[in-house]
Motif scaffolding. Structure first.
Motif, mmCIF file in Angstrom:
data_model
loop_
_atom_site.group_PDB
_atom_site.id
_atom_site.type_symbol
_atom_site.label_atom_id
_atom_site.label_comp_id
_atom_site.label_asym_id
_atom_site.label_seq_id
_atom_site.Cartn_x
_atom_site.Cartn_y
_atom_site.Cartn_z
ATOM 1 N N CYS A 35 0.842 -1.200 0.000
ATOM 2 C CA CYS A 35 0.000 0.000 0.000
ATOM 3 C C CYS A 35 0.876 1.249 0.000
ATOM 4 O O CYS A 35 1.914 1.283 0.659
ATOM 5 C CB CYS A 35 -0.909 0.034 1.227
ATOM 6 S SG CYS A 35 -1.819 -1.495 1.517
ATOM 7 N N LYS A 36 0.419 2.277 -0.684
ATOM 8 C CA LYS A 36 1.137 3.551 -0.702
ATOM 9 C C LYS A 36 0.674 4.422 0.459
ATOM 10 O O LYS A 36 -0.480 4.358 0.871
ATOM 11 C CB LYS A 36 0.891 4.282 -2.021
ATOM 12 C CG LYS A 36 1.431 3.557 -3.239
ATOM 13 C CD LYS A 36 1.134 4.351 -4.504
ATOM 14 C CE LYS A 36 1.656 3.623 -5.741
ATOM 15 N NZ LYS A 36 1.374 4.370 -6.975
ATOM 16 N N HIS A 37 1.581 5.253 0.965
ATOM 17 C CA HIS A 37 1.177 6.223 1.992
ATOM 18 C C HIS A 37 2.095 7.430 1.957
ATOM 19 O O HIS A 37 3.267 7.336 1.600
ATOM 20 C CB HIS A 37 1.159 5.594 3.382
ATOM 21 C CG HIS A 37 2.519 5.387 3.991
ATOM 22 N ND1 HIS A 37 3.101 6.304 4.832
ATOM 23 C CD2 HIS A 37 3.391 4.366 3.886
ATOM 24 C CE1 HIS A 37 4.279 5.850 5.214
ATOM 25 N NE2 HIS A 37 4.482 4.677 4.662
ATOM 26 N N GLN A 38 1.511 8.581 2.348
ATOM 27 C CA GLN A 38 2.254 9.839 2.404
ATOM 28 C C GLN A 38 2.492 10.282 3.843
ATOM 29 O O GLN A 38 3.447 10.970 4.137
ATOM 30 C CB GLN A 38 1.476 10.946 1.663
ATOM 31 C CG GLN A 38 1.247 10.631 0.196
ATOM 32 C CD GLN A 38 0.272 11.613 -0.433
ATOM 33 O OE1 GLN A 38 -0.533 12.240 0.245
ATOM 34 N NE2 GLN A 38 0.334 11.747 -1.746
ATOM 35 N N ASP A 39 1.592 9.895 4.729
ATOM 36 C CA ASP A 39 1.640 10.339 6.123
ATOM 37 C C ASP A 39 2.085 9.176 6.994
ATOM 38 O O ASP A 39 1.414 8.153 7.090
ATOM 39 C CB ASP A 39 0.247 10.818 6.557
ATOM 40 C CG ASP A 39 0.263 11.441 7.937
ATOM 41 O OD1 ASP A 39 1.282 11.317 8.638
ATOM 42 O OD2 ASP A 39 -0.755 12.052 8.314
ATOM 43 N N GLU A 40 3.257 9.325 7.632
ATOM 44 C CA GLU A 40 3.776 8.237 8.462
ATOM 45 C C GLU A 40 2.872 7.925 9.643
ATOM 46 O O GLU A 40 2.836 6.812 10.146
ATOM 47 C CB GLU A 40 5.182 8.588 8.976
ATOM 48 C CG GLU A 40 6.255 8.364 7.943
ATOM 49 C CD GLU A 40 7.636 8.420 8.565
ATOM 50 O OE1 GLU A 40 7.796 7.912 9.681
ATOM 51 O OE2 GLU A 40 8.533 8.980 7.928
ATOM 52 N N ASP A 41 2.151 8.948 10.121
ATOM 53 C CA ASP A 41 1.320 8.756 11.308
ATOM 54 C C ASP A 41 -0.012 8.097 10.986
ATOM 55 O O ASP A 41 -0.745 7.723 11.885
ATOM 56 C CB ASP A 41 1.071 10.106 12.001
ATOM 57 C CG ASP A 41 2.368 10.717 12.492
ATOM 58 O OD1 ASP A 41 3.261 9.943 12.840
ATOM 59 O OD2 ASP A 41 2.470 11.953 12.504
ATOM 60 N N GLN A 42 -0.347 8.014 9.708
ATOM 61 C CA GLN A 42 -1.664 7.490 9.365
ATOM 62 C C GLN A 42 -1.533 6.456 8.263
ATOM 63 O O GLN A 42 -1.263 6.768 7.115
ATOM 64 C CB GLN A 42 -2.588 8.629 8.917
ATOM 65 C CG GLN A 42 -3.973 8.118 8.517
ATOM 66 C CD GLN A 42 -4.941 9.247 8.310
ATOM 67 O OE1 GLN A 42 -4.998 10.149 9.126
ATOM 68 N NE2 GLN A 42 -5.704 9.198 7.238
ATOM 69 N N GLY A 87 -4.042 2.201 2.065
ATOM 70 C CA GLY A 87 -3.301 3.452 1.910
ATOM 71 C C GLY A 87 -3.553 4.376 3.064
ATOM 72 O O GLY A 87 -3.927 3.964 4.153
ATOM 73 N N ASP A 88 -3.351 5.696 2.878
ATOM 74 C CA ASP A 88 -3.740 6.669 3.888
ATOM 75 C C ASP A 88 -4.822 7.569 3.305
ATOM 76 O O ASP A 88 -5.993 7.365 3.539
ATOM 77 C CB ASP A 88 -2.534 7.461 4.419
ATOM 78 C CG ASP A 88 -1.638 7.985 3.311
ATOM 79 O OD1 ASP A 88 -2.072 8.005 2.144
ATOM 80 O OD2 ASP A 88 -0.502 8.383 3.617
ATOM 81 N N HIS A 89 -4.440 8.549 2.536
ATOM 82 C CA HIS A 89 -5.427 9.355 1.827
ATOM 83 C C HIS A 89 -5.477 8.980 0.345
ATOM 84 O O HIS A 89 -6.489 9.190 -0.313
ATOM 85 C CB HIS A 89 -5.125 10.845 1.987
ATOM 86 C CG HIS A 89 -5.311 11.346 3.381
ATOM 87 N ND1 HIS A 89 -4.272 11.477 4.267
ATOM 88 C CD2 HIS A 89 -6.429 11.720 4.061
ATOM 89 C CE1 HIS A 89 -4.724 11.926 5.426
ATOM 90 N NE2 HIS A 89 -6.025 12.072 5.337
ATOM 91 N N VAL A 90 -4.363 8.478 -0.149
ATOM 92 C CA VAL A 90 -4.348 7.917 -1.498
ATOM 93 C C VAL A 90 -4.733 6.450 -1.350
ATOM 94 O O VAL A 90 -4.007 5.653 -0.759
ATOM 95 C CB VAL A 90 -2.962 8.053 -2.148
ATOM 96 C CG1 VAL A 90 -2.961 7.419 -3.531
ATOM 97 C CG2 VAL A 90 -2.559 9.514 -2.224
ATOM 98 N N ILE A 91 -5.894 6.085 -1.886
ATOM 99 C CA ILE A 91 -6.488 4.790 -1.596
ATOM 100 C C ILE A 91 -6.419 3.878 -2.818
ATOM 101 O O ILE A 91 -6.729 4.286 -3.940
ATOM 102 C CB ILE A 91 -7.960 4.955 -1.169
ATOM 103 C CG1 ILE A 91 -8.056 5.885 0.042
ATOM 104 C CG2 ILE A 91 -8.590 3.610 -0.868
ATOM 105 C CD1 ILE A 91 -7.373 5.370 1.276
ATOM 106 N N THR A 92 -5.995 2.658 -2.573
ATOM 107 C CA THR A 92 -6.066 1.599 -3.581
ATOM 108 C C THR A 92 -7.184 0.646 -3.197
ATOM 109 O O THR A 92 -7.256 0.184 -2.059
ATOM 110 C CB THR A 92 -4.733 0.837 -3.672
ATOM 111 O OG1 THR A 92 -3.692 1.755 -4.029
ATOM 112 C CG2 THR A 92 -4.812 -0.263 -4.719
#
Length: 732
Positions: free
Chosen positions: A568-575, A631-636
């Motif tokens: 999964c991709k993520h931009q925010d380490e906390d979420q 993901g976090d806000h970018v959702i797959t």
């Protein structure tokens, strides 16, 4: 100037006046008996010669004239007395005191430095007890008489001396220590006031007294209360004085000798919150909180209540306090308050609550069975009561009295309701109420998440309070309270409509809503957005999540018992989010309706540098099938299909076939057995009956084979229920 010239001319014409010499000490006072009569109907004058400073001029009074630190008054013998308080070096010099048409004297005043006689004292004693205070004097006055005076409203009276003794007052002189002590037994409220410790200097035609002052305060203790609070928590104390609503109130700590009084009417230690000290005047009504360090005070003159708020209790705050009121200048009434600090790792509890606008339910854990108090911190971190119209329900449940959970429901929640709330236990005593705040709730309000697919458009709605209609507004993405603010927020200030490349910000002041519209969504647009209003600083008051579902889906098919890894991709380490739900909006971290996965078979591994995290699922089961959002806000969007394993199908098929074969075999055997049983039960019993059988004979010789055997049947149609076959073998 004409007046001074006339006075100087009169002074020269009147010839030399009587001269007296007086000595005093810097910081102390002098009391001079002029030896001359008062003459009530004559005007009194006092001037400082050479400087021609007028202190009193053409003043008449029955017995008392006061100008600042200088007082002329009539004593019990009818003489004019001169009293000068709080001496300093500038007071030294020659003075003329004159009663018009009667007499005039010159007084030379010397002001010396002496450690013994500088300090004035403040003594507090409880009503009915014995008051004792001591007064120092210079060694040069060791043999002079000692005397005690007391200031009245318009007089200074002798209280105790060698020749004037009173029943409850006594003086003892310790000449080895240059100290004389005063003792007053069974004090009453009337004993409060300013006492003058005097050393009498007799010069025959006049006399004077070198004075040090003592302020005696009579305290009336109306009760004792025991108060407890938790280290790190807040504490609100309400001291009630309904009969003295407008009188000055205070709180002080006895271990400090009550030397530092916390009083909302004295801004030397306190200042009005939000107001610079330079702007505060003594005419202010003091209808606001006053602050000093971690303690704030508010004097509610309408109810006669002093409110004391400790924002964060520390071990050093423990001790005995006086919460009192100044009934008069030297009479006070107080409640003794014994404060203990409890150290408990459970309290204060800190809870973060995130909710949508409308109605919110907040749970608080209380350590004891007391009345529940619920309040909200204002901009100055003071916990203020909430309007009863907002709090619709306060209910508690508990399995034991020592600890319980209380639920508070707040209705009509709007953007201004976000902030810090406290709940705690309220205890009512005879003369005070105290509230120990044990649970701190940070209430964050959010808008429902905005979920769109890649390439679509999204609208972010920001309702605001009507008081912000004329204020600039902005939309901020990311960590908006820090320096790494997204530059996007600096370009979308409110101008009714502001446009950038793909962003439009509109402000509807009628509806009190501003809207941010983003077109052609990409993965970079996803994230946490804050609605902001610019006041003195940026106020980020409301946030929402913009979730962008990527167009590329992930479809996985596995068999039961297998393992799977999903990246999964993520931009925010906390979420980081991986959840199973019908809609992606249910997977927002701060959302209310969140379907989380809690299973030991699921585990996460993070590769922060690559901007991905991996979800590992072991021992897959059929119920794991479904739609996952990764993901976090970018959702797959992940479609996971779990099938039964091939080996299991074979085993089941073989088992079914074997069961069918076994069943068929059993059925055949059963039928054959039943048929044999029926045949034996129908054999004939009478030999003369008609032919019921046919005999078949096999005669076999060694040279013959079985195939040569013959069977003869009658040509008549005879029904036979059975046949008997007899096989004979001949042995050669």
């Amino acid at each position: 100037m004409k007046i001074l010239l006339i006075f100087f001319t009169f002074y020269l014409m009147s010839g030399a006046a009587k001269a007296i010499d007086v000595s005093g000490y810097s910081g102390g006072s002098v009391l001079v008996d002029s030896g001359k009569l008062w003459f009530s109907d004559s005007a009194k004058y006092m001037h400082k010669l050479h400087e021609w400073g007028t202190i009193t001029y053409n003043m008449k009074h029955e017995k008392w004239i006061n100008e600042g630190r200088f007082t002329l008054f009539k004593n019990n013998e009818g003489n004019l007395m001169i009293y000068i308080r709080d001496l300093n070096k500038r007071d030294a010099g020659r003075y003329q005191i004159r009663v018009e048409g009667k007499w005039s004297i010159d007084m030379t005043l010397k002001v010396e430095e002496e450690i013994c006689c500088k300090m004035s004292k403040r003594v507090m004693v409880n009503i009915g007890e014995t008051a004792t205070f001591s007064c120092e004097y210079s060694y040069s006055h060791i043999n002079d008489f000692k005397i005690i005076f007391k200031e009245g409203r318009d007089s200074i009276d002798t209280i105790c001396s060698r020749w004037n003794k009173t029943e409850r007052f006594s003086i003892s002189d310790d000449k080895h220590k240059n100290l004389f002590s005063v003792r007053i037994t069974a004090v009453t409220p009337d004993d409060g006031g300013v006492y003058l410790c005097g050393v009498w200097i007799n010069r025959h035609s006049y006399s004077y007294y070198i004075i040090t002052t003592v302020d005696l305060h009579i305290m009336t203790k109306v009760g004792v209360s025991r108060v407890s609070g938790y280290s790190g928590g807040g504490l609100m104390i309400k001291c009630e004085h309904p009969q003295y609503k407008t009188k000055p109130k205070y709180i002080c700590k006895e271990s400090d000798g009550c030397s530092e009084r916390k009083n909302p009417g004295f801004w030397g230690s306190f200042h009005k919150i939000g107001t610079p000290k330079a702007q505060i005047s003594w005419d202010d009504p003091w209808e606001e909180w006053m602050e000093n360090g971690d303690v704030s005070l508010y004097d509610d003159t309408r109810a006669g209540v002093l409110m004391v708020f400790f924002r964060e209790l520390k071990a050093a705050d423990a001790g005995t306090y006086r919460c009192g009121v100044e009934v008069s200048r030297y009479n006070e009434s107080f409640t003794e308050l014994q404060l203990s600090i409890i150290h408990d790792v459970k309290y204060p509890m800190v809870v973060t609550k995130t909710a949508y606008l409308g109605e919110v339910h907040i749970s608080c854990q209380l350590p004891e069975e007391h009345k529940v108090h619920f309040c909200k911190e204002d901009d100055n971190h003071i916990c203020q009561n909430i309007s009863s119209s907002k709090v619709t329900e306060m209910s508690g449940s508990s399995e034991r009295n020592e600890e319980r959970v209380v639920t508070v429901s707040i209705s009509n929640v709007s953007v201004r309701d976000a902030g810090v709330y406290w709940c705690g236990a309220e205890t009512r005593d005879t003369y005070l109420t105290f509230i120990s705040l044990t649970t701190k709730i940070q209430l964050n309000l959010i808008m429902p998440p905005v979920v769109r697919r890649e390439g679509e458009s999204a609208e972010i709605f920001c309702p605001y309070d009507s008081i912000y209609k004329s204020k600039p507004k902005s939309l901020c993405k990311g960590k908006c309270s820090t320096r790494d603010r997204n530059p996007l927020s600096e370009t979308v200030r409110e101008e009714k409509e502001t446009k950038t490349d793909r962003l439009i910000l509109k402000d509807d002041v009628t509806a009190s809503v501003f809207t941010g519209s983003i077109t052609a969504l990409t993965a970079e647009d996803a994230g946490k957005y804050w609605c902001a209003v610019t006041l003195e600083t940026e106020l980020n008051y409301l946030h929402t999540h913009l979730m962008v579902i990527m167009n590329e889906e992930l479809n996985l098919t596995k068999y039961e018992g297998d393992d799977v890894s999903i990246q999964c991709k993520h931009q925010d380490e906390d979420q980081k989010s991986f959840c199973k739900a019908h809609e992606a909006s249910m997977c927002v971290k701060d959302g209310v309706s969140l379907e989380t996965i809690r299973d030991d078979r699921f585990s996460f591994s993070d590769e922060a540098s690559a901007g991905v995290f991996t979800v590992n699922i072991t021992d897959l089961r059929e119920e794991d099938s479904g739609i996952y959002w990764c993901g976090d806000h970018v959702i797959t969007e992940v479609h996971l299909n779990i099938k039964r394993g091939f080996s299991m199908i074979i085993i089941i098929s073989v088992c079914v076939i074997l069961l069918l074969i076994a069943g068929f075999t059993l059925t055949v055997c059963t039928l054959r057995h039943e048929r044999r049983g029926d045949a034996h039960s129908q054999l004939p019993t009478i030999p003369s009956d008609e032919l019921l059988y046919t005999a078949v004979s096999f005669q076999k010789h060694p040279e013959e084979s079985l195939s040569d055997a013959t069977v003869r049947f009658s040509k008549n149609e005879i029904h036979s229920d059975y046949a008997s076959v007899s096989h004979r073998m001949r042995l050669n």
